[in-house]
Write a protein that holds these residues in place. Structure first.
Motif, short mmCIF file in Angstrom:
data_model
loop_
_atom_site.label_atom_id
_atom_site.label_comp_id
_atom_site.label_asym_id
_atom_site.label_seq_id
_atom_site.Cartn_x
_atom_site.Cartn_y
_atom_site.Cartn_z
N ASN A 144 0.58 -1.30 0.08
CA ASN A 144 0.10 -0.22 0.01
C ASN A 144 0.86 1.36 -0.13
O ASN A 144 1.83 1.38 0.62
CB ASN A 144 -0.96 -0.01 1.11
N TRP A 145 0.22 2.33 -0.82
CA TRP A 145 0.77 3.59 -0.73
C TRP A 145 0.13 4.58 -1.12
O TRP A 145 -0.63 4.51 -2.52
CB TRP A 145 2.18 3.73 -1.54
N PRO A 146 -0.09 5.68 -0.48
CA PRO A 146 0.16 6.18 0.73
C PRO A 146 -0.10 5.17 1.94
O PRO A 146 -1.12 4.40 1.84
CB PRO A 146 0.05 7.51 0.98
N PRO A 147 0.72 4.85 3.14
CA PRO A 147 0.10 3.92 4.02
C PRO A 147 -0.81 4.39 4.88
O PRO A 147 -1.35 5.61 4.84
CB PRO A 147 1.48 3.71 4.85
N ASP A 148 -1.62 3.19 5.22
CA ASP A 148 -2.87 3.60 6.34
C ASP A 148 -2.25 2.76 7.59
O ASP A 148 -2.42 1.72 7.94
CB ASP A 148 -3.94 3.19 5.75
N PHE A 149 -1.67 3.47 8.45
CA PHE A 149 -0.87 2.79 9.66
C PHE A 149 -1.99 2.49 10.78
O PHE A 149 -3.07 3.24 10.89
CB PHE A 149 0.02 3.88 10.21
N ALA A 150 -1.86 1.21 11.03
CA ALA A 150 -2.85 0.77 12.15
C ALA A 150 -2.14 0.02 13.09
O ALA A 150 -2.90 -0.29 14.01
CB ALA A 150 -3.74 -0.30 11.36
N SER A 151 -0.73 -0.18 13.21
CA SER A 151 -0.28 -0.92 14.39
C SER A 151 0.84 -0.03 14.92
O SER A 151 1.50 0.72 14.16
CB SER A 151 0.38 -2.16 13.93
N TRP A 152 1.03 0.12 16.24
CA TRP A 152 1.91 1.13 16.79
C TRP A 152 2.74 0.36 17.83
O TRP A 152 2.39 -0.59 18.49
CB TRP A 152 1.41 2.29 17.43
#
Length: 122
Positions: free
Chosen positions: A104-112
């Protein structure tokens, strides 16, 4: 579910350098974009840098361009943030983040990750 563990934070004088590392586990690392965020006391979290799954595309916050470099080593499941010429405004907790969808790009951040403190003394 991916697990992210950051390291490399600490106290540094203005003008100094630090390299943050983030090791990922729990799923395939090499097909997900990764990123770094930071949150200073009393401020909202902001995206600092991101890198695509192959490392061919990157993103930087304007204020860190030319000073920070994000890289990744897919063989080691690790993403890095090299920070040079640090200043007091870079003081924050830095978090590693992983995209929720492969390729994926741009990313969709879901984990931290849990975060690592960076403190720059002036």
């Amino acid at each position: 579910q991916v697990q992210l563990v950051e390291s490399g934070g600490g106290l540094v004088q203005a003008g100094g350098s630090l390299r943050l590392s983030c090791v990922a586990s729990g799923r395939s690392f090499s097909v997900y974009a990764m990123g770094w965020f930071r949150q200073a006391r009393g401020k909202e979290r902001e995206s600092v840098a991101a890198i695509s799954w192959r490392g061919r595309r990157t993103y930087y916050l304007d204020s860190v361009k030319g000073r920070f470099t994000i890289t990744r080593d897919n063989a080691k499941n690790t993403v890095y943030l090299q920070m040079n010429n640090l200043n007091a405004e870079d003081t924050a907790v830095y978090y590693c983040a992983a995209d929720q969808s492969p390729g994926n790009w741009p990313p969709d951040f879901a984990s931290w990750g849990q975060g690592t403190q960076v403190t720059v003394s002036s």
